[in-house]
Design a protein around this motif. Sequence first.
Motif, mmCIF file in Angstrom:
data_model
loop_
_atom_site.group_PDB
_atom_site.id
_atom_site.type_symbol
_atom_site.label_atom_id
_atom_site.label_comp_id
_atom_site.label_asym_id
_atom_site.label_seq_id
_atom_site.Cartn_x
_atom_site.Cartn_y
_atom_site.Cartn_z
ATOM 1 N N TYR B 206 0.815 -1.215 0.000
ATOM 2 C CA TYR B 206 0.000 0.000 0.000
ATOM 3 C C TYR B 206 0.851 1.270 0.000
ATOM 4 C CZ TYR B 206 -4.049 -2.880 0.930
ATOM 5 O OH TYR B 206 -5.047 -3.791 0.834
ATOM 6 N N VAL B 207 2.088 1.109 -0.409
ATOM 7 C CA VAL B 207 3.027 2.209 -0.235
ATOM 8 C C VAL B 207 2.554 3.486 -0.937
ATOM 9 C CG1 VAL B 207 4.498 1.549 -2.164
ATOM 10 C CG2 VAL B 207 5.464 2.806 -0.248
ATOM 11 N N LEU B 208 1.886 3.304 -2.055
ATOM 12 C CA LEU B 208 1.427 4.468 -2.812
ATOM 13 C C LEU B 208 0.427 5.298 -2.000
ATOM 14 C CD1 LEU B 208 1.931 5.609 -5.632
ATOM 15 C CD2 LEU B 208 -0.216 4.566 -6.327
ATOM 16 N N TYR B 209 -0.436 4.572 -1.293
ATOM 17 C CA TYR B 209 -1.447 5.290 -0.489
ATOM 18 C C TYR B 209 -0.804 6.032 0.678
ATOM 19 C CZ TYR B 209 -4.829 2.835 -3.257
ATOM 20 O OH TYR B 209 -5.552 2.381 -4.312
ATOM 21 N N ILE B 210 0.229 5.389 1.220
ATOM 22 C CA ILE B 210 0.947 6.069 2.314
ATOM 23 C C ILE B 210 1.562 7.355 1.796
ATOM 24 C CG2 ILE B 210 2.807 5.865 3.978
ATOM 25 C CD1 ILE B 210 1.346 3.615 4.778
ATOM 26 N N TYR B 211 2.183 7.238 0.633
ATOM 27 C CA TYR B 211 2.748 8.431 0.022
ATOM 28 C C TYR B 211 1.690 9.507 -0.145
ATOM 29 C CZ TYR B 211 7.460 6.962 -1.245
ATOM 30 O OH TYR B 211 8.763 6.622 -1.208
ATOM 31 N N LEU B 212 0.551 9.079 -0.658
ATOM 32 C CA LEU B 212 -0.538 10.019 -0.926
ATOM 33 C C LEU B 212 -0.968 10.708 0.377
ATOM 34 C CD1 LEU B 212 -2.086 10.756 -3.469
ATOM 35 C CD2 LEU B 212 -3.912 9.232 -2.703
ATOM 36 N N ALA B 213 -1.154 9.904 1.418
ATOM 37 C CA ALA B 213 -1.606 10.449 2.692
ATOM 38 C C ALA B 213 -0.586 11.440 3.237
ATOM 39 C CB ALA B 213 -1.824 9.320 3.694
ATOM 40 N N LEU B 214 0.678 11.036 3.181
ATOM 41 C CA LEU B 214 1.712 11.906 3.727
ATOM 42 C C LEU B 214 1.863 13.156 2.877
ATOM 43 C CD1 LEU B 214 4.370 9.322 4.880
ATOM 44 C CD2 LEU B 214 2.777 10.633 6.254
#
Lengths: 500, 482
Positions: B206-214
């Motif tokens: 889910y790394v992309l979503y983490i990036y997005l959130a951050l």
Amino acid sequence: MKIMDEWLPTWILLAPLIGIILLLLTPKQKSMIHRVIGILATLPSLCLAIWMYLQFDQALDEWQWIKSVHWFQIPIGFDHAWEFTYHMGVDGLSMPLVLLTGIISTLAAIASLYIKENTKRFYILFLLLETSMLGVFLSANLLLFFIFFEVTLVTVYFLIGQWGYFRRERAANHFLIYNGIGSGFLLFAMIGILVTCETLEIPMLDERISALMAGDPAIFWLIFLAFLLAFAIKLPIFPFHSWMLRVHVEANPAIVMIHSGILLKMGAYGLLRFGVEWFPTFMKEAAFVLAIFGLINLFYGAILALVQKELKRMLAYSSISHMGIFLLGLAALNQIGLQGALFQAISHGLISALFFFLVGSLYERTKTTELQELSGIAKITPIFSGIFLVAGLALLGLPGLSGFISEFFSLLGLFQQLPILAAIGAIGLVFAVSYALRAVLKIIWGPTHERWQQLSDLRPFEWIPMMVIVFLIIAIGIYPDLLGKPMETTLQTIALRIGG
Amino acid sequence: MDAITNINWMYLAPEFIILSAAALLLLIDLVLKPQISRRYFGIFSLISLIWAGIYVGWLFDKKERLLGDTYLLDSFSATAKLLLLTAVAFVILITLAFRNQDFEAVEGEYYYLLLLATLGGMVIVSSADLITLFVGLELLSISSYILVGIRKTSESGPEAAWKYFVMGSVASAFILYGMSFLYGFTGSTNLFTIKSETLQISQSGYVLYIYLALFFIIFGFGFKIASAPFHTWAPDVYQGAYTSIASFLAVGSKIATFCFIFRFFIGEWHVILQPILLIVASASMIIGNTVALMQTNVKRLMAYSGISQMGYLLIPLAILGNLFMESTFYYLLAYLFMTMGAFAILFLVTEDAKSDEISAFAGLYHRSPWLAFLMSVFLISLAGFPITAGFLGKFYILMDTLHSSLQYRWLVAIMIITTIISYVYYFRLIRQMYLRKPVKTEAFPISWPVGLVVLISFIGTIGLAIMPNWTMEIFSQIKMFV
């Protein structure tokens, strides 16, 4: 006397500050009092510097009058901290320059008598500048050196911007930006030194750098280049010289005395101290390039000086030319060449200070320094013309005057290393003869214009300090050991390390 | 309920002092006749700030998690609160010297809103929970919107407030959106739970979503501290607001938000964030310093200067070297002194000239040599020349950066180059003061509260540089929950 002896560099440094305090207490309109305080406040430093020079142990190649006080520390990790100290001292490299600073500051304070406006502010800044210049040469800690270096920048900015000629503000801005870039490089180099060597104590660093250099030379190349660029801008070396021309032309002559006499020599000092002393092996590799730049400086300055129509501009270009000779001596990287380079720094400091003193007194009377308009003032002002002629002869390097010794040593040193470049450099000296004589003869001889019939000659307060410089120029010229002895041991050690 | 009933309420004394002072002022303002001057509100607020500051100092060494791990008490938050309270005290001192008919009509609101904004800031730096954080953030933001809009009579005032409100709300929305992602991944609003679990989640695809959130969160906070490329509101808002409020936005609000960012970004996910932080820091330094070159309005100039200062401040956070805590707090303290000092003098000068243009400073030296000298000291410190705190702060940051790894050479280069660019605009102001002729010739009136701010700031700016050891030792003791 113990406290006097132990803290001698600090006393030299702080003496002008007493003048600042006194000036702050005097009312704004009393110009005469400001001038008296301003001149007197430079004397203690001068006397102490002379005393220090006489006491200086010439046989020692170590730092003397070392005084180190803990200032602050930065903890790195758990049990390890970087110490920063207030660390003062002199060695053979800085001793002559401290003395030069003392002498030229006093003379420039006298030359500042021409300043009519805001004398209080002027002398406050002037004395602050003197303190910071002395600090630059007396510091035995790189951070301290940098701090004083930056303080000179700010004070000179104000001094150029407020008491110069018409385009002084532009000159001040150029000065600030170019030197700001220079000190940016210096800051980078300093931080580089700190993180690699973990100390900023100048006396300790040469050994530590050579020990660490064996491991990883790449970062040291970067630091070395940063140092080189920082001081190349200050000196200035050819493509970075435009700010210096503006300052020479637009600033008040008294400030130019300081600027050309001492501030540019901070570049020379930096190259010797942080270039040659710390990175002898890199310097050896860069020597050829430096010699080429030295020749460019020499010829570029000399040829352009030949075609200038204005005296200050001519002198500015001649400064570039003379710094070329400094570079040639530096590039020789042997004892005689380095000695020539340091001689050149000091001799040129004296000569250009004398010249700008003369320019100041000339402008005061004629309100012009255009060569076109000036001619034949020898009959009307014999004292001025006499001193002016001596200055011109010193500029062209007449044997028996200090300029000759330094050029001779520099080229002699270079002959041992790069004979062809040295031969080309010797040709460049011919130009010096032509531009110096052209300007001097044009002004003092020839038909006397009617405008100048009423010109007054120099007064004692002008010619006595000028004669002091003339005396020094002749003294160094006929007895070079006066200056050479104190620096000899230090330079010997440096030269030995380069050879080894 | 245990979490709420079983705590020592003394731990929250500073917050309650500010809260009750604000509530009291609100009530008094309600019942007091409109024609009675509200000037004493300022002195009352000042006393409450000092009182709260004393309590913060008393609680300095405590290390507690309160209210079910949502509220933290550590020396980190105590230091941040002390800086914030000092900044607000300076703002109030400047305001005490402010005589203006339009302002007197809103003076009561002004003080309690300022106290509420301070409370918001104090909650932010102590919060360890996304919800607590958001409450604090909105308290600070909404109070700030009103404080900007309080200048109703000026043309640019309402415009500034409107811009600030709209863009600030969008930024808050972004933060909230980013937080909702984080909550979705971890099922928790607790900062520490989120931090420890996101790294696992990022490994499970889910790394992309983490990036997005951050990214959303950085976007929002980047706006709040006015760092590039989220900075565009700052110049307009500073220009439109009262100078005292501009100084609050530039110092108080930035310190509070920055300290939270600090707590938020340190931890295991720092690896993910580092590239974004480096980009924001570099962009702030470059944009702040170059665009400042073109400004002719002093408040806008200070806004861009503040943007670039935020760029410098983000570097230790992005690098996390040995000294990141000391160098950040040292620079924050230096920033507090030099910026507040500059704003105090700017307030005097712009009020006297009735103009925000650089030319208002023309010939200040001839009218008040001391004021010109002090302003030069603050500007020289902002520009980073030695014997000032600004230089040593930059020196620490540069040294820490290069020491942590030589691969950050480029960052050091950007910082040095942009610093040199900044000389141009700081010295342009100095040139106005010394080299231009003044329009008026009469001596400059300095009221004592502003004089006090300037004096303290001056002592701070120079004292920090001469005796750095003292503060550095305190800052090296700072502990925080990570």
